[in-house]
Design a protein around this motif. Structure first.
Motif, PDB file in Angstrom:
ATOM      1  N   ARG A  64       0.836  -1.202   0.000  1.00  0.00           N
ATOM      2  CA  ARG A  64       0.000   0.000   0.000  1.00  0.00           C
ATOM      3  C   ARG A  64       0.873   1.255   0.000  1.00  0.00           C
ATOM      4  O   ARG A  64       0.596   2.233  -0.703  1.00  0.00           O
ATOM      5  CB  ARG A  64      -0.947   0.008   1.216  1.00  0.00           C
ATOM      6  CG  ARG A  64      -1.897  -1.184   1.261  1.00  0.00           C
ATOM      7  CD  ARG A  64      -3.078  -0.944   2.183  1.00  0.00           C
ATOM      8  NE  ARG A  64      -2.734  -0.651   3.567  1.00  0.00           N
ATOM      9  CZ  ARG A  64      -2.490  -1.557   4.502  1.00  0.00           C
ATOM     10  NH1 ARG A  64      -2.506  -2.861   4.197  1.00  0.00           N
ATOM     11  NH2 ARG A  64      -2.218  -1.203   5.746  1.00  0.00           N
ATOM     12  N   LYS A  65       1.901   1.222   0.805  1.00  0.00           N
ATOM     13  CA  LYS A  65       2.815   2.363   0.882  1.00  0.00           C
ATOM     14  C   LYS A  65       3.452   2.654  -0.476  1.00  0.00           C
ATOM     15  O   LYS A  65       3.473   3.806  -0.935  1.00  0.00           O
ATOM     16  CB  LYS A  65       3.908   2.070   1.919  1.00  0.00           C
ATOM     17  CG  LYS A  65       5.042   3.080   1.941  1.00  0.00           C
ATOM     18  CD  LYS A  65       6.149   2.615   2.869  1.00  0.00           C
ATOM     19  CE  LYS A  65       7.367   3.511   2.728  1.00  0.00           C
ATOM     20  NZ  LYS A  65       8.496   3.065   3.581  1.00  0.00           N
ATOM     21  N   GLU A  66       3.988   1.615  -1.138  1.00  0.00           N
ATOM     22  CA  GLU A  66       4.653   1.826  -2.424  1.00  0.00           C
ATOM     23  C   GLU A  66       3.671   2.266  -3.501  1.00  0.00           C
ATOM     24  O   GLU A  66       4.012   3.077  -4.370  1.00  0.00           O
ATOM     25  CB  GLU A  66       5.373   0.539  -2.867  1.00  0.00           C
ATOM     26  CG  GLU A  66       6.600   0.208  -2.065  1.00  0.00           C
ATOM     27  CD  GLU A  66       7.684   1.288  -2.131  1.00  0.00           C
ATOM     28  OE1 GLU A  66       7.776   1.996  -3.152  1.00  0.00           O
ATOM     29  OE2 GLU A  66       8.424   1.426  -1.148  1.00  0.00           O
ATOM     30  N   ALA A  67       2.444   1.725  -3.452  1.00  0.00           N
ATOM     31  CA  ALA A  67       1.436   2.140  -4.428  1.00  0.00           C
ATOM     32  C   ALA A  67       1.124   3.623  -4.259  1.00  0.00           C
ATOM     33  O   ALA A  67       1.004   4.370  -5.248  1.00  0.00           O
ATOM     34  CB  ALA A  67       0.171   1.303  -4.268  1.00  0.00           C
ATOM     35  N   ALA A  68       1.005   4.074  -3.025  1.00  0.00           N
ATOM     36  CA  ALA A  68       0.732   5.490  -2.772  1.00  0.00           C
ATOM     37  C   ALA A  68       1.864   6.362  -3.296  1.00  0.00           C
ATOM     38  O   ALA A  68       1.628   7.382  -3.962  1.00  0.00           O
ATOM     39  CB  ALA A  68       0.534   5.711  -1.274  1.00  0.00           C
ATOM     40  N   LEU A  69       3.085   5.982  -3.001  1.00  0.00           N
ATOM     41  CA  LEU A  69       4.230   6.766  -3.459  1.00  0.00           C
ATOM     42  C   LEU A  69       4.293   6.811  -4.976  1.00  0.00           C
ATOM     43  O   LEU A  69       4.602   7.850  -5.575  1.00  0.00           O
ATOM     44  CB  LEU A  69       5.518   6.177  -2.887  1.00  0.00           C
ATOM     45  CG  LEU A  69       5.711   6.323  -1.379  1.00  0.00           C
ATOM     46  CD1 LEU A  69       6.926   5.533  -0.911  1.00  0.00           C
ATOM     47  CD2 LEU A  69       5.855   7.795  -0.986  1.00  0.00           C
TER      48      LEU A  69
END
Length: 332
Positions: free
Chosen positions: A284-289
């Motif tokens: 989720r974190k990488e998708a947001a970034l």
């Protein structure tokens, strides 16, 4: 012993212990001598490399890591073939710590030595120094026959040679590196080649090899391929990276998402929005970034939801992405 080295009481006491019949006393004396970090003491430490006790020799090898002079470098290179593995590893470690460019001239002759482990350790040191002359010995390693039954030392040698060529961004090595990335029988060697190909910005052959590596049987190789593809600055790689977003291993998906963001792939927004709802918080974190890097306003509603995620890192990344998209919309 050289009287010039014994001008103060502290050094005299250490020198006396260096002659002790007790190997442990000699080992501690070598460590104390190394702590002084004085290049004038190089001859004493080099002499300790010939001690009968492996523990003393290993301590001397480690103590020489700050002695960036020809005598120290050549002595360390010579004990890379020591009978004791601990001594060899200590010498390799110290050589890898070299930062003095002049050290390369002292090391290069050993890059073509007969002993495989010597060549591997020397290439590891030369990689950090990034000396163009080390490309020749490294490329020669890759031209040697390979096998799935290679020894651990032979595998390490190939890996270090690949590292040298990657650090140097050595374009003539591209054909060898692309071939290795796609077909070497050893997983860790393929992975090293895949990582090295990241320097080949804009090269179509490198991209093709990396896209092939995204289908490798080893997930670690696929993970490295997903990372390197993002560094090639070729938007055409987005299609293969989108497929990698569905990889069986979340580590591969994470690197694919990161690379899609790096490439600012507008065609991947829908897939990244799906990843933004994944159960694994790192994804989720990488998708947001990645969505923030792409800067598409269509992602804002999902990012607003992610800004209230249970994971603080996801929340932080979502807020950053929202800010990036806002800046993009306002042309700042």
């Amino acid at each position: 012993m050289n009287p010039a080295l014994l001008d103060d009481p502290e050094l005299q006491a250490i020198a006396t212990r260096l002659d002790s019949p007790d190997a442990e006393v000699r080992r501690i004396a070598v460590m104390d001598l190394g702590d002084l970090a004085d290049e004038a003491h190089t001859p004493l430490l080099v002499a300790a490399l010939r001690d009968d006790a492996p523990a003393v020799r290993a301590a001397a090898a480690l103590a020489l890591e700050t002695m960036e002079n020809q005598a120290a470098v050549e002595a360390l290179a010579q004990v890379l073939d020591d009978a004791d593995a601990q001594v060899r590893e200590a010498a390799a470690h110290s050589l890898a710590e070299l930062k003095e460019p002049a050290s390369a001239a002292w090391l290069l002759p050993y890059a073509s030595a007969a002993a495989t482990r010597v060549r591997a350790a020397v290439l590891r040191a030369l990689r950090e120094l990034r000396v163009p002359a080390s490309a020749g010995p490294a490329l020669a390693v890759l031209q040697e026959p390979r096998s799935a039954q290679d020894s651990v030392e032979a595998i390490a040698l190939r890996r270090e040679a690949i590292g040298v060529l990657g650090y140097l961004k050595h374009a003539p090595a591209l054909p060898a590196l692309t071939g290795i990335a796609m077909s070497d029988p050893v997983d860790e060697v393929r992975r090293a080649a895949v990582g090295a190909l990241a320097f080949a910005i804009g090269n179509a052959d490198a991209r093709a090899a990396l896209e092939t590596a995204l289908r490798d049987a080893s997930w670690q190789v696929r993970e490295e391929a997903a990372t390197s593809l993002g560094k090639l600055q070729q938007p055409a790689a987005s299609e293969a990276l989108l497929v990698a977003l569905d990889d069986a291993y979340w580590q591969v998906r994470l690197r694919a998402a990161r690379s899609l963001g790096r490439l600012r792939s507008t065609g991947s927004v829908a897939a990244l929005l799906v990843t933004l709802g994944h159960s694994i918080s790192n994804l989720r974190k990488e998708a947001a970034l990645a969505l923030g890097e792409i800067g598409n306003a269509a992602a804002l509603p999902a990012l607003e939801i992610a800004a209230a995620d249970a994971d603080p890192e996801v929340r932080k990344s979502a807020r950053l992405a929202i800010a990036q998209i806002g800046a993009t919309e306002h042309g700042t």
